[in-house]
Design an enzyme around this catalytic site. Structure first.
Site, PDB file in Angstrom:
ATOM      1  N   TYR A   1      -8.613   6.221  -3.107  1.00 31.57           N
ATOM      2  CA  TYR A   1      -7.167   5.935  -3.130  1.00 31.57           C
ATOM      3  C   TYR A   1      -6.468   6.676  -1.993  1.00 31.57           C
ATOM      4  CZ  TYR A   1      -2.519   5.433  -5.341  1.00 31.57           C
ATOM      5  OH  TYR A   1      -1.222   5.123  -5.619  1.00 31.57           O
TER       6      TYR A   1
ATOM      7  N   TYR B   1      -1.738  -2.783  -1.725  1.00 36.54           N
ATOM      8  CA  TYR B   1      -1.425  -1.634  -2.572  1.00 36.54           C
ATOM      9  C   TYR B   1      -1.395  -2.101  -4.019  1.00 36.54           C
ATOM     10  CZ  TYR B   1       1.058   2.445  -4.377  1.00 36.54           C
ATOM     11  OH  TYR B   1       1.426   3.557  -5.083  1.00 36.54           O
TER      12      TYR B   1
END
Ligand SMILES: [Zn+2]
Lengths: 150, 387
Positions: B286, B337
């Protein structure tokens, strides 16, 4: 510092006291240009930000203690992107994380006064500078930092 | 937990630029769930659990009603922000192992239109709690809260800014092979990276995640049940969540400040899975900002801090030949995202052998969620050979 010379433009969010009984002493101290942090009455551990109990011995005997308004830069950042409308045209600016060696190395966030493009060194000595927002409702005071001379 | 459950299906919506989804958040999320069920070859009525994170707005009971599932047996939300993707999968796996449910969907949907952008400070008059000590100083968004951690870390270990550039360029490199990626067809050069505007030094524009309207879902079932389904199972070898001692001490007072919050979580993950960082073939990490990836990979032991300037080079981070191919779909920076869910889907694809930037023979994939926040979480996924 006077009201006319705030480091950042007017219109940023003011500090609010989510838990007034816990947080008010710090802000009241700043109004009087006194830097207060918590120290445990039972085990002498320093603590910042405000909390109801000592993280070390879990005592609730937390005492607001005036500390020397001196520290050194632990980290910093130069902010270019205006995340709030009033910051447009007012970037870059500098934010620093200052550790207070005379208060158990607790750390405080502030702005580093002076040229926003200045070369910043981690470890530099800084002193507190109180920025009064007397026209705000309610009035409040921000603690900033500037590089210590000599 | 090791090997007792698997991700059996993956699904995603189309990835839209922020503010451009023709569908509502709920509808996008439904599409992702249906795609995951289709991928697995499962009748959506047989789903019996849901897990998500970060205050996801899609209510599992409404989802259960919309999908007409036979019986809702498990509904679970993990606290925190982007650190929760892997943890939501772990919670789903734990529910399956405990017998609370048999077929749990992990989902995350984001449509930013009605509720404003992540990247903007809210223009309310006053802030309480920790923000009272940050917002008046102009620190109102995640990159402004976390960059100071990165600065401290890079200072402590003498790491050059080039490491951040390599992480960003690896994501854009992989996105060029991935037609789903929002940045597909938009390669990034070193020069374009260096000439892009600063957001918060040392983070350039290209060091920051995008914001997108999108949704993704994965389905977790028992290893036993996984054998009879359409896809090669991606077995959950290990999972861990949490953060180190006083990680969220108020107003930037965490004892370990230059940290991605994984110093205790990473070792637990590898111990649980019975593997070492050297066994990992591919990493999906991430990225809110590239600095978090730098710290995360180092804290997990993929490289020592003193090796970082040599390790974080583009050629080491790209498939098929790099030492540790990183974010092989493009990740939050260049694919979409999906709040880290895209990384989980891509970890599964690598285990199946179906990535658009496949690492040949990948048998163990690492997925890390949410550097610098708390709690954070991790997964290790493996193919059948790893059991
Ligand atoms: Zn104490």
């Amino acid at each position: 510092m006077t009201d006319a010379a705030h480091y950042l433009p007017e219109g940023l969010p003011a500090p609010a006291l989510a838990e007034p009984e816990l947080e008010a002493p710090y802000w009241e101290g700043a109004r009087e240009e006194r830097l207060l942090v918590q120290r445990c009455g039972a085990c002498a551990t320093w603590q910042w930000g405000p909390e109801w109990i000592c993280h070390k011995c879990l005592s609730s005997d937390m005492r607001w203690t005036e500390v020397a308004p001196r520290g050194r830069i632990y980290s910093y950042e130069r902010v270019w992107h205006p995340a709030h409308p009033v910051l447009k045209g007012h970037t870059p600016f500098l934010a620093v994380l200052v550790e207070l060696p005379e208060a158990g190395n607790v750390r405080m966030i502030g702005n580093l006064l002076g040229d926003p493009l200045q070369d910043v060194q981690i470890g530099s000595e800084v002193v507190a500078d109180y920025e009064h927002h007397n026209d705000a409702t309610p009035p409040y005071t921000l603690v900033h930092w500037r590089i210590a001379q000599g | 937990m090791r090997g007792r459950t698997a991700i059996v299906g993956i699904g995603a919506s189309t990835f839209h630029k922020r503010g451009t989804s023709p569908d509502s958040e709920f509808k996008l999320t439904l599409k992702a769930v249906l795609a995951a069920a289709e991928d697995a070859g499962i009748d959506p009525h047989k789903i019996d659990g849901f897990a998500s994170f970060n205050f996801d707005r899609t209510d599992p009971s409404r989802m259960a009603a919309a999908l007409g599932i036979d019986e809702l047996r498990f509904a679970n939300l993990f606290w925190g922000g982007g650190g929760g993707g892997a943890a939501a999968v772990a919670n789903a796996a734990a529910a399956v192992i405990a017998g609370l449910a048999s077929c749990v969907v992990v989902y995350r949907g984001i449509v930013q239109g009605p509720d404003g952008r992540y990247g903007d400070g809210r223009t309310i008059g006053a802030y309480g709690r920790d923000a009272a000590y940050l917002a008046p100083y102009g620190l109102m968004t995640p990159i402004q809260w976390y960059t100071m951690r990165v600065v401290r870390f890079m200072h402590e270990h003498g790491i050059a800014r080039d490491a951040l550039r390599a992480i960003s360029m690896a994501s854009y490199h992989h996105a060029q092979a991935n037609p789903r990626a929002v940045m597909h067809g938009r390669p990034l050069t070193e020069q374009a990276y260096e000439e892009s505007r600063w957001i918060v030094e040392p983070h350039h524009l290209f060091d920051c995640c995008m914001e997108n309207d999108c949704a993704a879902a994965v389905i977790v079932m028992s290893a036993e049940a996984a054998k009879d389904l359409k896809q090669k199972p991606a077995y959950i070898l290990g999972a861990a969540q949490g953060s180190e001692y006083r990680n969220q001490a108020r107003v930037h007072n965490a004892p370990r400040y230059g940290s991605a919050s994984f110093s205790s979580v990473g070792p637990r993950l590898f111990a649980e899975a019975g593997v070492t960082p050297a066994d990992v073939d591919v990493a999906q990490t991430y990225e809110n900002f590239t600095g978090g990836v730098l710290m995360s990979l180092i804290e997990h032991g993929f490289c020592a801090p003193e090796e970082a300037n040599d390790f974080f080079k583009l050629e080491n981070l790209i498939a098929p030949s790099g030492r540790l191919p990183l974010n092989t779909s493009g990740g939050n920076l260049a694919e979409a995202y999906v709040h880290g869910m895209g990384h989980i889907l891509e970890g599964v694809r690598q285990i199946r052998g179906t990535s658009t930037s496949q690492v040949p023979g990948a048998s163990i994939a690492f997925v890390g969620s949410g550097p610098m926040v708390s709690p954070v979480s991790d997964l290790l996924l493996g193919n059948g050979n790893t059991l």
